[in-house]
Structures are given as C-alpha cells and as structure tokens.
Scaffold this motif. Structure first.
Motif, PDB file in Angstrom:
ATOM      1  N   ALA A  98      33.715  27.765  17.906  1.00  0.00           N
ATOM      2  CA  ALA A  98      34.000  29.170  18.204  1.00  0.00           C
ATOM      3  C   ALA A  98      32.948  30.064  17.552  1.00  0.00           C
ATOM      4  N   GLY A 143      27.076  23.033  11.572  1.00  0.00           N
ATOM      5  CA  GLY A 143      26.013  23.990  11.842  1.00  0.00           C
ATOM      6  C   GLY A 143      24.790  23.741  10.973  1.00  0.00           C
ATOM      7  N   VAL A 178      34.874  20.584  24.116  1.00  0.00           N
ATOM      8  CA  VAL A 178      35.786  21.725  24.250  1.00  0.00           C
ATOM      9  C   VAL A 178      34.927  22.976  24.433  1.00  0.00           C
TER      10      VAL A 178
HETATM   11  N1  NAP Z   1      40.782  29.823  20.309  1.00  0.00           N
HETATM   12  C1  NAP Z   1      40.399  30.314  21.476  1.00  0.00           C
HETATM   13  O1  NAP Z   1      40.962  31.314  21.960  1.00  0.00           O
HETATM   14  C2  NAP Z   1      39.292  29.660  22.255  1.00  0.00           C
HETATM   15  C3  NAP Z   1      38.966  30.159  23.536  1.00  0.00           C
HETATM   16  C4  NAP Z   1      37.983  29.528  24.268  1.00  0.00           C
HETATM   17  C5  NAP Z   1      37.323  28.435  23.735  1.00  0.00           C
HETATM   18  N2  NAP Z   1      37.645  27.979  22.488  1.00  0.00           N
HETATM   19  C6  NAP Z   1      36.908  26.838  21.960  1.00  0.00           C
HETATM   20  O2  NAP Z   1      37.830  25.959  21.346  1.00  0.00           O
HETATM   21  C7  NAP Z   1      37.210  25.306  20.237  1.00  0.00           C
HETATM   22  C8  NAP Z   1      38.091  25.474  18.999  1.00  0.00           C
HETATM   23  O3  NAP Z   1      38.146  26.843  18.678  1.00  0.00           O
HETATM   24  P1  NAP Z   1      38.961  27.419  17.437  1.00  0.00           P
HETATM   25  O4  NAP Z   1      39.518  28.727  17.859  1.00  0.00           O
HETATM   26  O5  NAP Z   1      39.924  26.420  16.905  1.00  0.00           O
HETATM   27  O6  NAP Z   1      37.851  27.737  16.325  1.00  0.00           O
HETATM   28  P2  NAP Z   1      36.709  26.888  15.551  1.00  0.00           P
HETATM   29  O7  NAP Z   1      36.058  27.831  14.617  1.00  0.00           O
HETATM   30  O8  NAP Z   1      35.846  26.211  16.535  1.00  0.00           O
HETATM   31  O9  NAP Z   1      37.524  25.829  14.655  1.00  0.00           O
HETATM   32  C9  NAP Z   1      37.965  24.601  15.129  1.00  0.00           C
HETATM   33  C10 NAP Z   1      37.759  23.506  14.105  1.00  0.00           C
HETATM   34  O10 NAP Z   1      36.371  23.347  13.902  1.00  0.00           O
HETATM   35  C11 NAP Z   1      36.065  23.353  12.516  1.00  0.00           C
HETATM   36  N3  NAP Z   1      34.749  23.985  12.356  1.00  0.00           N
HETATM   37  C12 NAP Z   1      34.382  25.247  12.690  1.00  0.00           C
HETATM   38  N4  NAP Z   1      33.103  25.462  12.350  1.00  0.00           N
HETATM   39  C13 NAP Z   1      32.648  24.319  11.794  1.00  0.00           C
HETATM   40  C14 NAP Z   1      31.416  23.913  11.235  1.00  0.00           C
HETATM   41  N5  NAP Z   1      30.364  24.757  11.135  1.00  0.00           N
HETATM   42  N6  NAP Z   1      31.301  22.656  10.767  1.00  0.00           N
HETATM   43  C15 NAP Z   1      32.345  21.797  10.825  1.00  0.00           C
HETATM   44  N7  NAP Z   1      33.542  22.119  11.338  1.00  0.00           N
HETATM   45  C16 NAP Z   1      33.692  23.370  11.819  1.00  0.00           C
HETATM   46  C17 NAP Z   1      37.204  24.124  11.851  1.00  0.00           C
HETATM   47  O11 NAP Z   1      37.478  23.652  10.541  1.00  0.00           O
HETATM   48  P3  NAP Z   1      36.744  24.158   9.190  1.00  0.00           P
HETATM   49  O12 NAP Z   1      36.893  25.648   9.178  1.00  0.00           O
HETATM   50  O13 NAP Z   1      37.496  23.453   8.121  1.00  0.00           O
HETATM   51  O14 NAP Z   1      35.324  23.708   9.264  1.00  0.00           O
HETATM   52  C18 NAP Z   1      38.374  23.742  12.750  1.00  0.00           C
HETATM   53  O15 NAP Z   1      38.952  22.535  12.328  1.00  0.00           O
HETATM   54  C19 NAP Z   1      35.813  25.929  20.090  1.00  0.00           C
HETATM   55  O16 NAP Z   1      34.857  25.092  20.690  1.00  0.00           O
HETATM   56  C20 NAP Z   1      35.926  27.231  20.864  1.00  0.00           C
HETATM   57  O17 NAP Z   1      34.685  27.660  21.373  1.00  0.00           O
HETATM   58  C21 NAP Z   1      38.604  28.568  21.743  1.00  0.00           C
END
Ligand code: NAP
Length: 267
Positions: free
Chosen positions: A94, A68, A142
């Motif tokens: 997310a 970000g 994703v």
């Molecule tokens: N989980 C659900 O129910 C759901 C539903 C629909 C869509 N999605 C999509 O699936 C994907 C994964 O979601 P998620 O639930 O696992 O949550 P997420 O917050 O996207 O986390 C996934 C990974 O991304 C990393 N991350 C998050 N923010 C970051 C940043 N600013 N810079 C670098 N790395 C970052 C996190 O590690 P660090 O915290 O170590 O950085 C983690 O390894 C996302 O694109 C989300 O929109 C998820």
C-alpha cells in the motif's frame, strides 16, 4: 480444490503481519500448508506464527524484512533456503505516503518503487523459476484498482501497481504451460489496519462497505487457478475501468478525481 496438494508444502507471504496477509496465512495454515511470514514488525509476525503452529500444527516461522530495502529479495531467498515453496503471495504494497507526488521527497517514491516494483520482480523471478522447474505452484500479486490508470493524489502508486498488473499478466502467460498459476488479485477498499490508519491520519471517515480481509483471501485462493486477473466485486465478464482511448482515459481520471475530492486536499 486441495490447496496443499496444488500449492504446498510451503507458502511464503510477503506482508503477512496483519490484514489480508494474515488472513491468507490463517486460511493456508488451516489447509495444512507450512508458512514463512514476512513483514517488518517482529511482534505481530511472531504472535501469528505461534498462533498458527498451535492451532493447526503446521511448520511456521517469520522473518522481519523491509521489502522496500535494496537487500530485501536476497534476504527473502536466504530465509527460504532449501524449502520447497509452492505458493508466493505478495501482499505488502500500500501507499502510506498520503501526498501529492511533487509535495513529497523523491526518496519516498523510490522506496515505493523498491517495495512494489523491484522486489516484487526479484521475488517473482526467484519463486517463478523454482516453481517452473518443479512443474507446480502459484503466485498471487495483491494489486489495486489504481493499477488501471493514473490518478491524482496517488500518482506513483498507480504507476507501480500498473507495473505489477502487467508483470503478473505476462507471468501468467509464460508459466501456465509449466503448471504454475499466476493471479493479479485487484482489490477495492479493504478493511485492513493499514488502510484504517491512513484514513485516520488524513482525517477521513471510515467508509461503509469495505471488503473484509477474510473474504479477500478466500476469493484470491479460489480464483488462483483462473488468472491472470480477478477484480474484487466484479465478475470476470463485467467491463471495468480500463478504457484504451485517450478521451476515455482523460474522462476516467477527471471523474474519479471528482468522486474522491478529499485526496486532492492532501499535502
Ligand atoms: N486496504 C485497501 O483498501 C487496499 C485497496 C486496494 C489495494 N490494496 C492492496 O492490498 C495490499 C495490502 O494492503 P494493506 O492495506 O494491508 O497495507 P500494507 O501497508 O500493504 O500492509 C500489508 C502488510 O504488509 C506489510 N508491509 C508493509 N510495508 C512493508 C515493507 N516495507 N516491508 C515489509 N512488509 C511490509 C505490513 O506489515 P508491517 O507494517 O509489519 O511491515 C502488513 O503486514 C497492498 O498491496 C495494497 O496495495 C489495499
């Protein structure tokens, strides 16, 4: 499909420290694809990289980068260097704000735009150009079912995910003639640590029937040659949630608002 032949020798996963990103990493390492793992937290990244090197003998390293941040894409490119990358997976993205749009600082929404729009676009430009030139590769974005239209409680999130959907569809059309596959992997609720943390913070129960990260990664890699879109839980020919008529869009928003009334209570 031989994944290493089609998408090797290197893959880059943005958002790889846990959940679906880590599941992709384990699956790809088992296929003998080398990995650059990116996220913010160094500890989980290095632990995963060590696990994959030990278990699969692949070359695997990590870079702690805030996706970000304004300089994120330049730092991704620097970490990649001259490595021959055949697969880029954008998993991070997310919305951890858990608030209504006008109740939150604009700076937090601008950070979400850098994470889900600006740096996704920059990374796709960097990797897409290299893949086109080598005549082979794959990109997985994703996404979320939120991409199909605005919703209360996640207004900015629906907007950035809609951007990614259109970018991915357009790239699919532009790159498929160059041997490069592009897939928008659109998820529903998925049992990731980040999602559990968000539910816990909002005092919401853990819902039954969430998708598992392993199943999501398997589906994404299986469907990558069949883009531009794969909706978790829906076959390609099932009608989803993207009506075009103004009346239908209004009805959709109101129906989902009623079904997810707990979001409306967010501050
Ligand atoms: N989980 C659900 O129910 C759901 C539903 C629909 C869509 N999605 C999509 O699936 C994907 C994964 O979601 P998620 O639930 O696992 O949550 P997420 O917050 O996207 O986390 C996934 C990974 O991304 C990393 N991350 C998050 N923010 C970051 C940043 N600013 N810079 C670098 N790395 C970052 C996190 O590690 P660090 O915290 O170590 O950085 C983690 O390894 C996302 O694109 C989300 O929109 C998820």
């Amino acid at each position: 499909m031989n994944l290493a032949h089609r998408y090797g020798p290197w893959a880059v996963i943005a958002g790889a420290s846990e959940g679906t990103g880590a599941a992709f990493a384990r699956r790809l390492a088992a296929e003998r694809i080398n990995l650059l793992l990116i996220a913010r937290r160094t500890g989980p990244l290095e632990a995963l990289a060590a696990e994959l090197r030990a278990q699969h003998g692949v070359d695997c390293f990590s870079a702690s980068i805030d996706l970000g941040a304004e300089d994120a894409a330049a730092r991704v490119a620097a970490a990649v260097g001259a490595r021959d990358v055949g697969l880029f997976i954008n998993n991070a993205g997310a919305d951890t704000n858990g608030s209504l749009f006008i109740d939150n600082d604009l700076a937090n929404w601008e950070q979400l735009v850098r994470l889900d729009v600006v740096n996704v676009m920059r990374n796709c430009h960097f990797f897409g150009r290299r893949m086109r030139d080598r005549g082979r590769g794959g990109i997985i974005l994703v996404g979320s079912g939120a991409c199909y239209g605005g919703l209360n409680g996640i207004a900015a999130y629906t907007a950035v995910k809609a951007f990614d959907l259109c970018l991915g569809e357009g790239l699919w059309a532009e790159l498929r003639h160059h041997g490069v596959d592009v897939l928008n992997l659109i998820l529903g609720r998925t049992d990731t640590p980040a999602h559990r943390r968000l539910l816990e913070r909002n005092g919401q129960p853990i819902p039954a029937g969430m998708a598992s990260p392993d199943a999501v990664a398997d589906l994404g890699l299986a469907r990558l040659p069949h883009g531009p879109v794969c909706n978790w839980g829906l076959d390609d020919d099932v009608v989803g949630y993207a009506p075009n008529s103004a009346a239908q869009r209004r009805a959709r928003i109101v129906a989902i608002e009623a079904a997810s009334a707990s979001y409306a209570a967010k501050k």
